[in-house]
Every structure is written in structure tokens, then in C-alpha cells.
Design an enzyme around this catalytic site. Sequence first.
Site, PDB file in Angstrom:
ATOM      1  N   GLU A  60       0.822  -1.211   0.000  1.00 17.63           N
ATOM      2  CA  GLU A  60       0.000   0.000   0.000  1.00 17.63           C
ATOM      3  C   GLU A  60       0.859   1.265   0.000  1.00 17.63           C
ATOM      4  O   GLU A  60       0.527   2.253  -0.656  1.00 17.63           O
ATOM      5  CB  GLU A  60      -0.939   0.006   1.209  1.00 17.63           C
ATOM      6  CG  GLU A  60      -2.083  -0.984   1.114  1.00 17.63           C
ATOM      7  CD  GLU A  60      -3.010  -0.705  -0.054  1.00 17.63           C
ATOM      8  OE1 GLU A  60      -3.257   0.477  -0.354  1.00 17.63           O
ATOM      9  OE2 GLU A  60      -3.488  -1.675  -0.675  1.00 17.63           O
ATOM     10  N   CYS A  77     -12.901   2.223 -15.208  1.00 22.03           N
ATOM     11  CA  CYS A  77     -13.251   3.639 -15.035  1.00 22.03           C
ATOM     12  C   CYS A  77     -11.979   4.491 -15.061  1.00 22.03           C
ATOM     13  O   CYS A  77     -11.581   5.107 -14.070  1.00 22.03           O
ATOM     14  CB  CYS A  77     -14.011   3.823 -13.722  1.00 22.03           C
ATOM     15  SG  CYS A  77     -14.896   5.385 -13.602  1.00 22.03           S
ATOM     16  N   CYS A  88     -16.689   2.117 -20.597  1.00 22.87           N
ATOM     17  CA  CYS A  88     -18.054   2.015 -20.064  1.00 22.87           C
ATOM     18  C   CYS A  88     -18.814   0.815 -20.617  1.00 22.87           C
ATOM     19  O   CYS A  88     -19.708   0.283 -19.957  1.00 22.87           O
ATOM     20  CB  CYS A  88     -18.826   3.291 -20.358  1.00 22.87           C
ATOM     21  SG  CYS A  88     -18.066   4.755 -19.614  1.00 22.87           S
ATOM     22  N   CYS A 116     -18.397  -1.979 -18.205  1.00 23.74           N
ATOM     23  CA  CYS A 116     -18.527  -1.661 -16.777  1.00 23.74           C
ATOM     24  C   CYS A 116     -19.785  -2.317 -16.201  1.00 23.74           C
ATOM     25  O   CYS A 116     -20.882  -2.164 -16.758  1.00 23.74           O
ATOM     26  CB  CYS A 116     -18.592  -0.147 -16.572  1.00 23.74           C
ATOM     27  SG  CYS A 116     -18.744   0.308 -14.820  1.00 23.74           S
ATOM     28  N   CYS A 129     -25.154   4.120 -13.624  1.00 23.66           N
ATOM     29  CA  CYS A 129     -24.142   5.176 -13.459  1.00 23.66           C
ATOM     30  C   CYS A 129     -24.703   6.501 -13.976  1.00 23.66           C
ATOM     31  O   CYS A 129     -25.035   6.636 -15.159  1.00 23.66           O
ATOM     32  CB  CYS A 129     -22.872   4.808 -14.218  1.00 23.66           C
ATOM     33  SG  CYS A 129     -21.622   6.107 -14.215  1.00 23.66           S
TER      34      CYS A 129
END
Length: 351
Positions: free
Chosen positions: A37, A190, A197, A200, A206
Site C-alpha cells: 500500500e 473507469c 463504459c 462496466c 451510473c
Amino acid sequence: MTTLVFYQTILNWYHHFGRKTLPWQIKKNPYKTWISEIMLQQTQVKTVIPYYCKFIKRFPNIDTLSDSPLDSILNLWSGLGYYTRARNIYKTAKILKQKFNGIFPNSYAEIIKLPGIGKSTAGAILSFGFNLYSCILDGNIKRVLIRYYSININNKYIEKLLWKTIESITPIYHTNKFNQALIDIGALICLKSNPKCNICPLKSTCKSYLNNKLFQINCKKNKKHIIPKTKYWFLILQYKNYIFLEKRQNLGIWKKLFCFPQFIRQNDILSWIQKNNTKIKKINILNEFKHKLSHLTLYINPIWIIINKISIFSNNNKTIWYNLNNPQCIGLPTPVTKIITKIKKFNTHHE
């Protein structure tokens, strides 16, 4: 789309398409999650992978990390950039060893206090490292939320709004899969520009997609600012197979990394050479090159000087003679590494 259907849609997509074989996802634990991370902050996955693998091989746990010198950590970090991250990892490892007996705490209140760990990173450690309920709001998730809910990015309270949003939709069960799914949708579908899209899983509800606002929404406000430019002169002092390096101190760029002596003015190099009684054998002026930092653009002019004998002696805390054939385990900025690589190639071709 109801909340339950929303969760099921995301988890179903993750089951079929989500990333599950990244190095830090295999035999995961809080330590591996923490390191990954931190490395992933402001750095792409494909760049992080080789650095992460080398790092974990050298420092497989908190004890080996905390017992090692900072230079060895910076050495493996060389080229990854944003070196404050590496220094914070070192500080945190020391705290974990001294305060928590080398065991990563599973309390948000304790994790958030550790150097270099913010709200989202703490959430990722709890979610991925401990499989506990916790929210994450990285750049990928922000982008998904902004587009899905058609959030106005000019809202001065956007950060609070995004946190409130993610906290309201993150499920108690399968939280780690949900979090990873949103990250993956942001990273793989995205995208910042030209989002995919058509594939997606959330496109049917959305708001940005339905209202055709996709290309009007960015995850960052457009801030016009001029990045300052600075010219540096690097003095590359070579004796046989050794090159002189200085350790940068706590001010300016490349803190705690080893670098060539740097000068703002070319004339200062001559003064430095005279002051140190340096006997010059040969001078080579290398081509200027550009190196971009997040806040600064450097124009670097290397002057490569071959000397007859060493008049400056090593001080392990501040200066060293770097062995080109058997390099010391130290941290080097990317421009220094590039120049050293060129010199080694030149030496090889002229032996």
C-alpha cells in the site's frame, strides 16, 4: 439498482474479473499489505511489482526490516521515487518492533498514528491484511464514486462527501472483496480518460454514463501551476573503479540518498576542486539532461573528472567512494543511477 443488487453486481464482477494474483495478494498478511500500500501511493501497479518482490525477498518481515540500516532500504527503493515513503517505512518498522513486539496492530486508532499511513491506507491494511471491516478511498475508488454518483468535483467539501459516500455503501460482509472490486473497476475500467463504459458492471445505473457526462468529470480539479526549473551541475569524481558520492542531508531533495556533489554554478566546481586539492587527469563534460520531480524540473549538467589519486577520504556517514564493480548497498537517486550506468558502459568498452 437496490443496495443489495449493487453489492451483488460488484462482487459478481470481482469473482469473474477482479485481480487476485498480484504478489501482495498471495499468502497475504498485514506486513505485506502495508508495504504494498505504501509503494502503491502515487505509483502504478506495474511499476511497483518488481520493487515489491525484491523488497519482500530482502525484508520478509518487520524484524528484518527494523534491524536493517536505512541505507539498505533506500537502496531497494532507488528508482521508485517519493523517498519519504521509504523513510516512513523505516520509522514505522522501528515503532512496530519497539512498541508492538514486531506485530502489526489491528486497531485503526493505532495504525493511523504510524508514519506515512493515512485514513485510506489504514483502511486497506485492516481490510486486506486483517480481513476486517474498513473503508478505503484511493484514487481509483474516488473516480468510480465521482462518476457513478455524478459528484461535482468543484464542491469544496468533496473529500468529506466522498468519505461519507463510501462509508454508506461499504458492506459489513466480504468487505475486502468489495474494496478490491471497486479499486479494480477504477484501475481497469473507469479510467481517467477514455473509460471502458461498455464493459462496466455499473453502467446501467451510473449517473454520468446515463447523462453522457463522462468526459466532463475528472477525479482531480484542474489546477494550473508552473513547475519551477532548476539547473544543477554534478561533479563526477572518478579514481580507477571508484566514484565519489556524498550523502544528502535533511534539507532539499533526495534526503538521506547518496549523490554526486551538486552545484548551482559551474564556477563553484573549480573552487571545490581547489579546496580539496584534487589532481585532475582528465575532464569530460557530458550532455545536459532533464529529470522531472513532482514539484520541480531539474536540468542536470554532469562534469566527469578522472583523478590521479584520492585526496578526499570516505566518511561512512557522509561520503563514500562508490565501487563500480562491487557496489555498496546504498540509496541512489535515479539521475545518479543513470550516470553511473553510462560510466560503467563507457569503462567496459574502453578496457
